[in-house]
Design an enzyme around this catalytic site. Structure first.
Site, short mmCIF file in Angstrom:
data_model
loop_
_atom_site.label_atom_id
_atom_site.label_comp_id
_atom_site.label_asym_id
_atom_site.label_seq_id
_atom_site.Cartn_x
_atom_site.Cartn_y
_atom_site.Cartn_z
N THR A 309 0.82 -1.21 0.00
CA THR A 309 0.00 0.00 0.00
C THR A 309 0.86 1.26 0.00
O THR A 309 0.61 2.20 -0.76
CB THR A 309 -0.94 0.02 1.23
OG1 THR A 309 -2.00 -0.89 1.00
CG2 THR A 309 -1.53 1.40 1.47
N HIS A 426 -9.01 -6.34 2.11
CA HIS A 426 -7.61 -6.66 2.44
C HIS A 426 -7.50 -8.14 2.79
O HIS A 426 -8.38 -8.69 3.43
CB HIS A 426 -7.13 -5.80 3.61
CG HIS A 426 -5.65 -5.80 3.80
ND1 HIS A 426 -4.96 -6.91 4.25
CD2 HIS A 426 -4.71 -4.84 3.59
CE1 HIS A 426 -3.68 -6.63 4.31
NE2 HIS A 426 -3.49 -5.38 3.91
N ASP A 485 -4.23 -0.91 -5.72
CA ASP A 485 -2.88 -0.67 -5.18
C ASP A 485 -1.89 -1.78 -5.50
O ASP A 485 -0.73 -1.51 -5.78
CB ASP A 485 -2.91 -0.32 -3.68
CG ASP A 485 -3.39 -1.44 -2.78
OD1 ASP A 485 -4.00 -2.41 -3.27
OD2 ASP A 485 -3.16 -1.33 -1.55
N HIS A 486 -2.34 -3.04 -5.46
CA HIS A 486 -1.44 -4.18 -5.72
C HIS A 486 -2.31 -5.41 -5.80
O HIS A 486 -3.53 -5.33 -5.61
CB HIS A 486 -0.39 -4.31 -4.61
CG HIS A 486 -0.97 -4.26 -3.22
ND1 HIS A 486 -1.72 -5.28 -2.68
CD2 HIS A 486 -0.98 -3.27 -2.29
CE1 HIS A 486 -2.12 -4.93 -1.47
NE2 HIS A 486 -1.71 -3.71 -1.21
C1 GP9 Z 1 -3.29 -0.46 6.43
C2 GP9 Z 1 -3.53 -0.63 4.98
C3 GP9 Z 1 -2.93 -1.93 4.47
O1 GP9 Z 1 -3.45 0.78 6.99
O2 GP9 Z 1 -3.32 0.46 4.21
O3 GP9 Z 1 -1.72 -1.85 3.85
P1 GP9 Z 1 -1.13 -3.11 3.04
O4 GP9 Z 1 -1.05 -4.27 4.01
O5 GP9 Z 1 -2.05 -3.41 1.89
O6 GP9 Z 1 0.20 -2.67 2.57
MN MN Z 2 -2.79 -2.48 0.17
#
Ligand code: GP9
Ligand code: MN
Length: 648
Positions: A309, A426, A485-486
């Site tokens: 992220t 997530h 994001d990924h």
């Molecule tokens: C946590 C969220 C997750 O605040 O942005 O980040 P990630 O695990 O996807 O890098």
């Molecule tokens: Mn993320």
């Protein structure tokens, strides 16, 4: 004398050898069961087999420096335990990230480990017993020999040193053999997989530690003269904006929506349920994607690495890549000089804010956002009350998050540059009473099954947010930039995912895994009606110049390594953070080249196909150069030496 040596060996080294053999076997087992190291041919197999030996002997050999037999054995057991923890952590980490843990990860960022933490139970597998059972065997061996240990005297220092010397010699032999197959293994920056494949997990960890220490000194030694090659690059690499889109959104608000773990394959994907009904997974995103008010991109890739992220955020706000290892946010972020979106737009009267329903310390956002010039950060400390009911592992559930955030957004001084970082979708994509559930897919993998439900929930949340925007009257005057994001589904799970997407498993490989790194990218500008789906090859690094040009901001003097996605002059090339390059024609992965269109592996040789060879070298170098320039800027903190035009 020989007799005496044999006795010493039996009495003192027997336990050490048992430990070395056990750990060696275990490591080799893990190589085969857990990591995809791309071992090709008998020679590499051989290197894989021998590589744990040297470092294991070295580490365990340290126990010989204890003169009391009891302390010696205990030290050995302790070292064995530590080394098992290192190996096992890498196994778990690899299952999610398809990568090895870096020293930066361990030291710099507890939030990185948190990224894995909650999912950790889902990462466990039956074979994990095998990675610990040997530890108990070792303790058993210790207990058996304990009674006899009084007979053993202290070990002569020279034997202890001799053992380490032998271990070191073995390592040099291993390295020599590895360099025959892969020259400059340690001098060039390779994929972490290579170092593990040739030298093992322990050596990789030490190597990585040394690299990290070196990196820390880079910043200290950089000076303003290092900016010259960067400025040259920026100058030649700049893509003149498209006059038809330049300024098309002048003066409008900007709302970025960071779509957690959203992948491009979801767009237009439909699932036929057990009752025979067909449902789109992301109906609202699909609508936005195809709207004539949207510039959408069908060959847009995430360019993140371990910073996930945080890498995506860095890329989007700065048009700079994250680091090859670790997270730039947590490693450099707060000390670094940025020239990010909020800072560039401030002189034009823009205010800026990030909304994220999680703690501000995660990825060190509290500090990094300040360095990037954000005026406000709405986090769970400042603005959202988290309870077990309204939140998940990573914060407030998306629907509630958007609902609460919309009210804050209305208060913001316009025009604004804002970012909403979502969390519901997530890993491990948990079940939740707020989700509508898809019966299909019912694959053997609950992570994949859960993904479709949390994705669908995120899509509904997004739709609600757009409704709030319309209700508040902000919609018409805002540019919405939505990006995945990924990946959500890691490479290790792709073979289970593939059939759902209609892919053939028989030919599944690195090409297919790479193609799945596409993420959604939609720039929605209400009322333009000139939108379309653009097939240019690009990535997150290209977003900032694209958005700034739409806002009518000249970026020519800005240090951004990406190119406007709407510019006809752009390179039409995506480089991933690992150095792999994708163009409309070719996909270059390590030393392999594929047709991007068909996935066919193309043989490219300097002598047999010189023209193609030159072309491939050309795209690889273009990719490498882009990464290199970005790394120079970030590692040397070079922006502290440079001020663009109209910048405060
Ligand atoms: C946590 C969220 C997750 O605040 O942005 O980040 P990630 O695990 O996807 O890098
Ligand atoms: Mn993320």
């Amino acid at each position: 004398m020989f007799q005496k040596f044999k006795e010493t060996a039996r009495n003192n080294f027997g336990f050490l050898f048992s430990a070395v053999i056990l750990f060696w076997l275990k490591t080799y087992l893990a190589y085969n069961l857990e990591f995809s190291l791309g071992v090709a041919g008998i020679y590499q197999q051989f290197l894989l087999l021998i590589n744990p030996l040297a470092s294991t002997l070295f580490v365990f050999g340290l126990s010989l420096f204890f003169s009391k037999p009891k302390s010696r054995s205990r030290a050995l057991i302790f070292l064995y335990f530590l080394n098992t923890v290192l190996l096992f952590s890498n196994i778990l980490y690899y299952r999610e990230f398809s990568d090895f843990i870096t020293v930066k990860t361990i030291m710099g960022s507890s939030s990185m480990m948190n990224g894995l933490g909650p999912g950790v139970f889902k990462m466990l597998a039956w074979q994990d017993v095998l990675y610990w059972i040997d530890f108990f065997i070792l303790i058993f061996l210790y207990r058996r020999k304990k009674g006899k240990s009084e007979e053993h005297g202290p070990i002569k220092k020279r034997y202890a040193i001799g053992t380490l010397v032998i271990a070191f010699a073995l390592f040099m032999a291993n390295l020599g053999l590895a360099e025959i197959d892969r020259p400059q293994l340690l001098t060039r920056t390779f994929d972490r997989n290579y170092i593990v494949k040739y030298l093992g997990v322990n050596v990789y960890t030490i190597y990585d530690g040394v690299q990290t220490a070196k990196a820390n000194s880079v910043r200290a030694s950089a000076d303003s003269s290092d900016m010259a090659p960067v400025l040259d690059y920026i100058d030649t690499h700049f893509a003149t904006p498209n006059p038809e889109t330049f300024g098309q959104a002048k003066g409008k608000n900007v709302v970025y929506i960071h779509l957690e773990s959203m992948q491009q394959f979801l767009i237009d994907l439909e699932m036929t349920e057990e009752n025979g009904e067909t449902r789109a997974v992301t109906p609202f995103l699909n609508e936005l994607y195809h709207s004539t008010d949207s510039y959408s991109f069908s060959n847009f890739f995430h360019q993140t690495a371990q910073g996930k992220t945080s890498d995506a955020e860095l890329l989007i706000d700065n048009s700079l890549f994250g680091l090859p290892q670790g997270s730039a946010f947590t490693q450099l972020g707060s000390d670094n000089t940025f020239q990010a979106g909020p800072q560039i737009l401030k002189p034009l009267g823009y205010s800026s804010a990030v909304f994220h329903g999680n703690v501000g310390s995660f990825w060190d956002r509290d500090n990094v956002y300040k360095s990037m010039g954000y005026d406000y950060f709405f986090s769970s400390e400042t603005s959202y009350t988290l309870t077990p009911e309204n939140s998940l592992e990573y914060g407030l559930k998306d629907k509630l998050f958007f609902q609460e955030s919309a009210q804050y957004l209305e208060q913001l001084q316009q025009p604004f540059y804002s970012k909403f970082v979502t969390v519901s979708n997530h890993f491990p994509f948990p079940e939740d009473e707020m989700n509508t559930v898809f019966d299909i897919p019912n694959t053997s993998d609950d992570t994949i099954n859960g993904y479709f439900n949390t994705v669908h929930y995120a899509d509904e949340a997004l739709q609600e947010f757009f409704q709030y925007m319309k209700d508040s009257g902000l919609y018409e005057n805002t540019v919405f930039v939505l990006y995945g994001d990924h990946f959500g589904i890691s490479n290790s799970r792709n073979r289970t995912l593939a059939p759902l997407l209609g892919h053939d498993l028989a030919t599944w490989g690195e090409y297919d895994n790479t193609m799945l790194q596409r993420v959604p990218m939609i720039i929605h500008i209400p009322g333009i009606e000139t939108g379309y789906v653009n097939p240019t090859y690009g990535g997150q690094v290209d977003v900032l110049p694209t958005v700034l040009h739409l806002l009518g901001v000249d970026t020519e003097t800005h240090i951004q390594v990406g190119q406007d996605l709407l510019s006809p002059e752009r390179e039409n090339l995506t480089v991933l953070r690992n150095g792999n390059v994708i163009t409309p024609e070719y996909t270059s992965l390590g030393s392999n080249v594929y047709s991007t269109d068909t996935g066919e592996n193309i043989f490219v040789d300097e002598l047999e196909t010189p023209e193609l060879y030159t072309e491939i070298v050309g795209i690889r170098e273009a990719g490498q150069l882009q990464l290199y320039m970005s790394d120079q800027i970030l590692n040397g903190d070079l922006l502290r030496f440079y001020t663009p035009a109209n910048f405060e």
